[in-house]
Design a protein around this motif. Structure first.
Motif, PDB file in Angstrom:
ATOM      1  N   TRP A  32     -40.167  78.800 -18.851  1.00 14.94           N
ATOM      2  CA  TRP A  32     -39.968  80.169 -19.343  1.00 14.94           C
ATOM      3  C   TRP A  32     -41.116  81.113 -19.001  1.00 14.94           C
ATOM      4  O   TRP A  32     -41.023  82.315 -19.215  1.00 14.94           O
ATOM      5  CB  TRP A  32     -39.742  80.170 -20.852  1.00 14.94           C
ATOM      6  CG  TRP A  32     -40.784  79.434 -21.645  1.00 14.94           C
ATOM      7  CD1 TRP A  32     -40.691  78.163 -22.122  1.00 14.94           C
ATOM      8  CD2 TRP A  32     -42.066  79.911 -22.044  1.00 14.94           C
ATOM      9  NE1 TRP A  32     -41.841  77.825 -22.788  1.00 14.94           N
ATOM     10  CE2 TRP A  32     -42.705  78.882 -22.761  1.00 14.94           C
ATOM     11  CE3 TRP A  32     -42.747  81.113 -21.867  1.00 14.94           C
ATOM     12  CZ2 TRP A  32     -43.988  79.004 -23.287  1.00 14.94           C
ATOM     13  CZ3 TRP A  32     -44.034  81.247 -22.395  1.00 14.94           C
ATOM     14  CH2 TRP A  32     -44.632  80.199 -23.095  1.00 14.94           C
ATOM     15  N   CYS A  33     -42.200  80.611 -18.444  1.00 13.74           N
ATOM     16  CA  CYS A  33     -43.403  81.410 -18.165  1.00 13.74           C
ATOM     17  C   CYS A  33     -43.176  82.373 -16.998  1.00 13.74           C
ATOM     18  O   CYS A  33     -42.791  81.959 -15.904  1.00 13.74           O
ATOM     19  CB  CYS A  33     -44.556  80.461 -17.851  1.00 13.74           C
ATOM     20  SG  CYS A  33     -46.001  81.230 -17.115  1.00 13.74           S
ATOM     21  N   GLY A  34     -43.428  83.657 -17.229  1.00  6.15           N
ATOM     22  CA  GLY A  34     -43.253  84.664 -16.183  1.00  6.15           C
ATOM     23  C   GLY A  34     -44.176  84.456 -14.985  1.00  6.15           C
ATOM     24  O   GLY A  34     -43.765  84.619 -13.842  1.00  6.15           O
ATOM     25  N   GLY A  38     -42.986  83.673 -11.181  1.00  4.52           N
ATOM     26  CA  GLY A  38     -43.441  84.537 -10.096  1.00  4.52           C
ATOM     27  C   GLY A  38     -44.126  83.786  -8.967  1.00  4.52           C
ATOM     28  O   GLY A  38     -44.113  84.229  -7.824  1.00  4.52           O
ATOM     29  N   ALA A  39     -44.726  82.643  -9.268  1.00  3.64           N
ATOM     30  CA  ALA A  39     -45.455  81.875  -8.258  1.00  3.64           C
ATOM     31  C   ALA A  39     -44.567  80.899  -7.485  1.00  3.64           C
ATOM     32  O   ALA A  39     -44.984  80.361  -6.456  1.00  3.64           O
ATOM     33  CB  ALA A  39     -46.591  81.100  -8.922  1.00  3.64           C
ATOM     34  N   GLN A  40     -43.346  80.684  -7.949  1.00  7.45           N
ATOM     35  CA  GLN A  40     -42.521  79.616  -7.373  1.00  7.45           C
ATOM     36  C   GLN A  40     -42.170  79.808  -5.900  1.00  7.45           C
ATOM     37  O   GLN A  40     -42.112  78.837  -5.151  1.00  7.45           O
ATOM     38  CB  GLN A  40     -41.258  79.392  -8.206  1.00  7.45           C
ATOM     39  CG  GLN A  40     -41.551  78.828  -9.576  1.00  7.45           C
ATOM     40  CD  GLN A  40     -42.482  77.641  -9.553  1.00  7.45           C
ATOM     41  OE1 GLN A  40     -42.192  76.615  -8.942  1.00  7.45           O
ATOM     42  NE2 GLN A  40     -43.635  77.771 -10.219  1.00  7.45           N
ATOM     43  N   ALA A  41     -41.962  81.028  -5.455  1.00 11.02           N
ATOM     44  CA  ALA A  41     -41.618  81.233  -4.036  1.00 11.02           C
ATOM     45  C   ALA A  41     -42.746  80.749  -3.138  1.00 11.02           C
ATOM     46  O   ALA A  41     -42.508  80.018  -2.162  1.00 11.02           O
ATOM     47  CB  ALA A  41     -41.303  82.700  -3.771  1.00 11.02           C
ATOM     48  N   PRO A  54     -46.227  64.178  -2.904  1.00 11.73           N
ATOM     49  CA  PRO A  54     -45.531  64.266  -4.189  1.00 11.73           C
ATOM     50  C   PRO A  54     -45.947  65.530  -4.958  1.00 11.73           C
ATOM     51  O   PRO A  54     -47.124  65.881  -5.004  1.00 11.73           O
ATOM     52  CB  PRO A  54     -45.989  63.008  -4.931  1.00 11.73           C
ATOM     53  CG  PRO A  54     -46.441  62.071  -3.868  1.00 11.73           C
ATOM     54  CD  PRO A  54     -46.990  62.931  -2.779  1.00 11.73           C
ATOM     55  N   HIS A  55     -44.958  66.185  -5.538  1.00  9.72           N
ATOM     56  CA  HIS A  55     -45.156  67.412  -6.325  1.00  9.72           C
ATOM     57  C   HIS A  55     -44.573  67.148  -7.703  1.00  9.72           C
ATOM     58  O   HIS A  55     -43.355  67.008  -7.850  1.00  9.72           O
ATOM     59  CB  HIS A  55     -44.443  68.580  -5.628  1.00  9.72           C
ATOM     60  CG  HIS A  55     -44.501  69.861  -6.386  1.00  9.72           C
ATOM     61  ND1 HIS A  55     -43.412  70.692  -6.479  1.00  9.72           N
ATOM     62  CD2 HIS A  55     -45.489  70.468  -7.067  1.00  9.72           C
ATOM     63  CE1 HIS A  55     -43.736  71.758  -7.190  1.00  9.72           C
ATOM     64  NE2 HIS A  55     -45.000  71.644  -7.561  1.00  9.72           N
ATOM     65  N   VAL A  56     -45.438  67.061  -8.706  1.00  2.88           N
ATOM     66  CA  VAL A  56     -45.012  66.754 -10.061  1.00  2.88           C
ATOM     67  C   VAL A  56     -45.258  67.981 -10.929  1.00  2.88           C
ATOM     68  O   VAL A  56     -46.392  68.454 -11.035  1.00  2.88           O
ATOM     69  CB  VAL A  56     -45.791  65.541 -10.620  1.00  2.88           C
ATOM     70  CG1 VAL A  56     -45.367  65.240 -12.049  1.00  2.88           C
ATOM     71  CG2 VAL A  56     -45.593  64.322  -9.722  1.00  2.88           C
ATOM     72  N   LYS A  57     -44.196  68.500 -11.538  1.00  2.74           N
ATOM     73  CA  LYS A  57     -44.310  69.667 -12.420  1.00  2.74           C
ATOM     74  C   LYS A  57     -44.284  69.176 -13.855  1.00  2.74           C
ATOM     75  O   LYS A  57     -43.311  68.564 -14.281  1.00  2.74           O
ATOM     76  CB  LYS A  57     -43.162  70.638 -12.164  1.00  2.74           C
ATOM     77  CG  LYS A  57     -43.287  71.313 -10.815  1.00  2.74           C
ATOM     78  CD  LYS A  57     -42.135  72.227 -10.545  1.00  2.74           C
ATOM     79  CE  LYS A  57     -42.404  73.580 -11.111  1.00  2.74           C
ATOM     80  NZ  LYS A  57     -41.648  74.637 -10.457  1.00  2.74           N
ATOM     81  N   VAL A  58     -45.376  69.454 -14.573  1.00  6.33           N
ATOM     82  CA  VAL A  58     -45.537  68.971 -15.937  1.00  6.33           C
ATOM     83  C   VAL A  58     -45.445  70.142 -16.903  1.00  6.33           C
ATOM     84  O   VAL A  58     -46.196  71.109 -16.792  1.00  6.33           O
ATOM     85  CB  VAL A  58     -46.897  68.255 -16.097  1.00  6.33           C
ATOM     86  CG1 VAL A  58     -47.084  67.797 -17.538  1.00  6.33           C
ATOM     87  CG2 VAL A  58     -47.004  67.078 -15.139  1.00  6.33           C
ATOM     88  N   GLU A  59     -44.513  70.030 -17.849  1.00  9.73           N
ATOM     89  CA  GLU A  59     -44.384  71.041 -18.893  1.00  9.73           C
ATOM     90  C   GLU A  59     -45.620  70.969 -19.780  1.00  9.73           C
ATOM     91  O   GLU A  59     -45.967  69.906 -20.293  1.00  9.73           O
ATOM     92  CB  GLU A  59     -43.122  70.771 -19.698  1.00  9.73           C
ATOM     93  CG  GLU A  59     -42.829  71.821 -20.740  1.00  9.73           C
ATOM     94  CD  GLU A  59     -41.530  71.514 -21.439  1.00  9.73           C
ATOM     95  OE1 GLU A  59     -40.530  72.175 -21.106  1.00  9.73           O
ATOM     96  OE2 GLU A  59     -41.513  70.610 -22.284  1.00  9.73           O
TER      97      GLU A  59
END
Length: 107
Positions: A32-34, A38-41, A54-59
């Motif tokens: 939910w963080c703006g 915004g950084a995802q692209a 490996p790309h690990v996205k941690v909440e």
């Protein structure tokens, strides 16, 4: 493992991360963080250029210890690990080049 699109609750412990071999990118943030959205692209383009890393996205957030062990204070924070050791960090990236610089340090 290519770009990961969703943050997930902690699935790896700090001990497991410290003992990994090879390069890895850990990204701390929330869905939910703006700033994260915004950084995802830029993150996606950089990670798509390195599909073997490996790309690990941690909440992250209240009650989530893993981010605290890395000293995460702002989202998104990308930690670039090589053999379990932090080699670079990018906080709130706004361009692909900053992320590519971090990736270069773990290749």
């Amino acid at each position: 493992m290519p770009y990961t699109s969703q943050y997930t609750p902690e699935t790896l412990s700090r001990d497991e991360l410290d003992q990994t071999s090879g390069p890895m990118v850990i990204e701390f943030g929330t869905n939910w963080c703006g700033f994260c959205k915004g950084a995802q692209a830029a993150i996606k383009v950089a990670m798509d250029n390195h599909p073997d890393i490996p790309h690990v996205k941690v909440e992250d957030g209240k009650g989530r210890r893993l981010g605290r062990t890395f000293g995460v204070k702002l989202w998104p924070s990308l930690i670039f690990l090589k053999d379990g050791e932090e080699m670079a960090r990018v906080v709130r990236p706004d361009n692909r080049e900053d992320i590519e610089d971090g990736l270069t340090k773990i290749l």
